[in-house]
Design an enzyme around this catalytic site. Structure first.
Site, PDB file in Angstrom:
ATOM      1  N   GLU A  92      23.250 -25.490 -14.236  1.00  0.00           N
ATOM      2  CA  GLU A  92      23.009 -24.902 -12.914  1.00  0.00           C
ATOM      3  C   GLU A  92      22.189 -23.628 -13.089  1.00  0.00           C
ATOM      4  O   GLU A  92      21.297 -23.313 -12.297  1.00  0.00           O
ATOM      5  CB  GLU A  92      24.349 -24.596 -12.241  1.00  0.00           C
ATOM      6  CG  GLU A  92      24.241 -24.245 -10.780  1.00  0.00           C
ATOM      7  CD  GLU A  92      25.606 -24.059 -10.155  1.00  0.00           C
ATOM      8  OE1 GLU A  92      26.032 -24.937  -9.392  1.00  0.00           O
ATOM      9  OE2 GLU A  92      26.265 -23.041 -10.454  1.00  0.00           O
TER      10      GLU A  92
ATOM     11  N   HIS B 268      19.158 -23.303  -6.615  1.00  0.00           N
ATOM     12  CA  HIS B 268      19.216 -23.276  -8.082  1.00  0.00           C
ATOM     13  C   HIS B 268      18.061 -24.097  -8.639  1.00  0.00           C
ATOM     14  O   HIS B 268      17.641 -25.080  -8.030  1.00  0.00           O
ATOM     15  CB  HIS B 268      20.519 -23.893  -8.605  1.00  0.00           C
ATOM     16  CG  HIS B 268      21.736 -23.079  -8.347  1.00  0.00           C
ATOM     17  ND1 HIS B 268      22.061 -21.973  -9.083  1.00  0.00           N
ATOM     18  CD2 HIS B 268      22.727 -23.217  -7.427  1.00  0.00           C
ATOM     19  CE1 HIS B 268      23.201 -21.458  -8.645  1.00  0.00           C
ATOM     20  NE2 HIS B 268      23.632 -22.183  -7.626  1.00  0.00           N
TER      21      HIS B 268
ATOM     22  N   HIS C 169      22.087 -21.338  -0.823  1.00  0.00           N
ATOM     23  CA  HIS C 169      21.130 -20.702  -1.725  1.00  0.00           C
ATOM     24  C   HIS C 169      20.682 -21.735  -2.749  1.00  0.00           C
ATOM     25  O   HIS C 169      21.192 -22.848  -2.769  1.00  0.00           O
ATOM     26  CB  HIS C 169      21.716 -19.428  -2.373  1.00  0.00           C
ATOM     27  CG  HIS C 169      22.675 -19.712  -3.473  1.00  0.00           C
ATOM     28  ND1 HIS C 169      23.036 -18.774  -4.406  1.00  0.00           N
ATOM     29  CD2 HIS C 169      23.337 -20.849  -3.791  1.00  0.00           C
ATOM     30  CE1 HIS C 169      23.888 -19.320  -5.252  1.00  0.00           C
ATOM     31  NE2 HIS C 169      24.091 -20.553  -4.908  1.00  0.00           N
TER      32      HIS C 169
ATOM     33  N   ASP D 235      15.709 -33.463  -5.349  1.00  0.00           N
ATOM     34  CA  ASP D 235      14.755 -32.370  -5.575  1.00  0.00           C
ATOM     35  C   ASP D 235      14.239 -31.796  -4.257  1.00  0.00           C
ATOM     36  O   ASP D 235      13.713 -32.526  -3.411  1.00  0.00           O
ATOM     37  CB  ASP D 235      13.580 -32.893  -6.409  1.00  0.00           C
ATOM     38  CG  ASP D 235      12.666 -31.770  -6.884  1.00  0.00           C
ATOM     39  OD1 ASP D 235      13.184 -30.663  -7.163  1.00  0.00           O
ATOM     40  OD2 ASP D 235      11.450 -32.002  -6.974  1.00  0.00           O
ATOM     41  N   HIS D 236      14.387 -30.480  -4.110  1.00  0.00           N
ATOM     42  CA  HIS D 236      13.960 -29.749  -2.915  1.00  0.00           C
ATOM     43  C   HIS D 236      14.712 -30.143  -1.652  1.00  0.00           C
ATOM     44  O   HIS D 236      14.194 -30.046  -0.545  1.00  0.00           O
ATOM     45  CB  HIS D 236      12.440 -29.849  -2.709  1.00  0.00           C
ATOM     46  CG  HIS D 236      11.681 -29.010  -3.695  1.00  0.00           C
ATOM     47  ND1 HIS D 236      11.447 -29.422  -4.988  1.00  0.00           N
ATOM     48  CD2 HIS D 236      11.147 -27.777  -3.594  1.00  0.00           C
ATOM     49  CE1 HIS D 236      10.790 -28.486  -5.633  1.00  0.00           C
ATOM     50  NE2 HIS D 236      10.604 -27.463  -4.820  1.00  0.00           N
TER      51      HIS D 236
ATOM     52  N   HIS E 171      22.375 -25.389  -2.068  1.00  0.00           N
ATOM     53  CA  HIS E 171      23.728 -25.866  -1.789  1.00  0.00           C
ATOM     54  C   HIS E 171      24.576 -24.728  -1.216  1.00  0.00           C
ATOM     55  O   HIS E 171      24.193 -23.553  -1.256  1.00  0.00           O
ATOM     56  CB  HIS E 171      24.387 -26.446  -3.050  1.00  0.00           C
ATOM     57  CG  HIS E 171      24.810 -25.448  -4.076  1.00  0.00           C
ATOM     58  ND1 HIS E 171      25.607 -25.770  -5.148  1.00  0.00           N
ATOM     59  CD2 HIS E 171      24.547 -24.117  -4.205  1.00  0.00           C
ATOM     60  CE1 HIS E 171      25.813 -24.687  -5.875  1.00  0.00           C
ATOM     61  NE2 HIS E 171      25.190 -23.678  -5.332  1.00  0.00           N
TER      62      HIS E 171
ATOM     63  N   CYS F 156      27.473 -18.609  -4.261  1.00  0.00           N
ATOM     64  CA  CYS F 156      27.344 -20.032  -3.921  1.00  0.00           C
ATOM     65  C   CYS F 156      28.045 -20.352  -2.599  1.00  0.00           C
ATOM     66  O   CYS F 156      27.909 -21.453  -2.072  1.00  0.00           O
ATOM     67  CB  CYS F 156      27.885 -20.915  -5.041  1.00  0.00           C
ATOM     68  SG  CYS F 156      26.885 -20.867  -6.538  1.00  0.00           S
TER      69      CYS F 156
HETATM   70 NI    NI Z   1      25.058 -21.845  -6.231  1.00  0.00          NI
END
Ligand code: NI
Length: 156
Positions: A145, A62, A60, A100-101, A35, A54
């Site tokens: 997160e 998580h 990047h 996811d991904h 995100h 972020c």
């Molecule tokens: Ni982040």
């Protein structure tokens, strides 16, 4: 202890063995996603200061943990509130398989236009899950997160 409920009511001792106990069951599902947090309402400097890593221009990732808690009465025939495989499938279909991904800013239809903070993700996930569960059953969503940054949402 579930199954027999004895309690003292305002009018004195009361035994009511017909009250159904209410249970809370939490299922944990994982997903990985990237995100970028960037608010158009803030300057670039303010975004960098507020969101830190972020706000990285290229995003990047998580490793998220999603905890979904449902609440309800135990079915005396099964001794269960909800079948856990059913709850797991529902969470995967409604949320985790769809994120996811993926890049949360770009790839997820129900997150279009949403700044993907953990707070906003909880709100969006709630909307996706609620319609798939019996009314009133969804009690809490908790999104980790990181192991240190955790957001919980309840709509009471
Ligand atoms: Ni982040």
């Amino acid at each position: 202890m579930f199954g027999v409920v004895d309690w003292i009511g305002p009018a004195g001792p009361l035994t009511n063995r017909s009250i159904m106990p209410v249970c809370y069951i939490t299922r944990v599902e994982d997903f990985c996603a990237s995100h970028r947090l960037h608010s158009p309402a803030l300057s670039d400097d303010e975004n960098r200061t507020l969101y830190g890593k972020c706000n990285n221009a290229n995003g990047h990732g998580h490793n998220y943990k999603l905890l979904v808690t449902v609440r309800g009465e135990v079915d005396p025939r099964t001794g269960m509130l909800i079948e856990l495989n059913q709850l797991a499938s529902l969470i995967r279909e409604a949320v985790t398989e769809r994120v996811d991904h993926y890049n949360l800013n770009l790839d997820v239809d129900f997150l279009q236009g949403v700044i993907p903070t953990a707070e906003n993700l909880c709100q969006a996930f709630w909307d996706q899950l609620e319609s798939r569960l019996p009314v009133g059953e969804l009690w809490e969503i908790r999104l980790e997160e990181t192991g240190r940054n955790i957001v919980s949402l309840r709509r009471e």
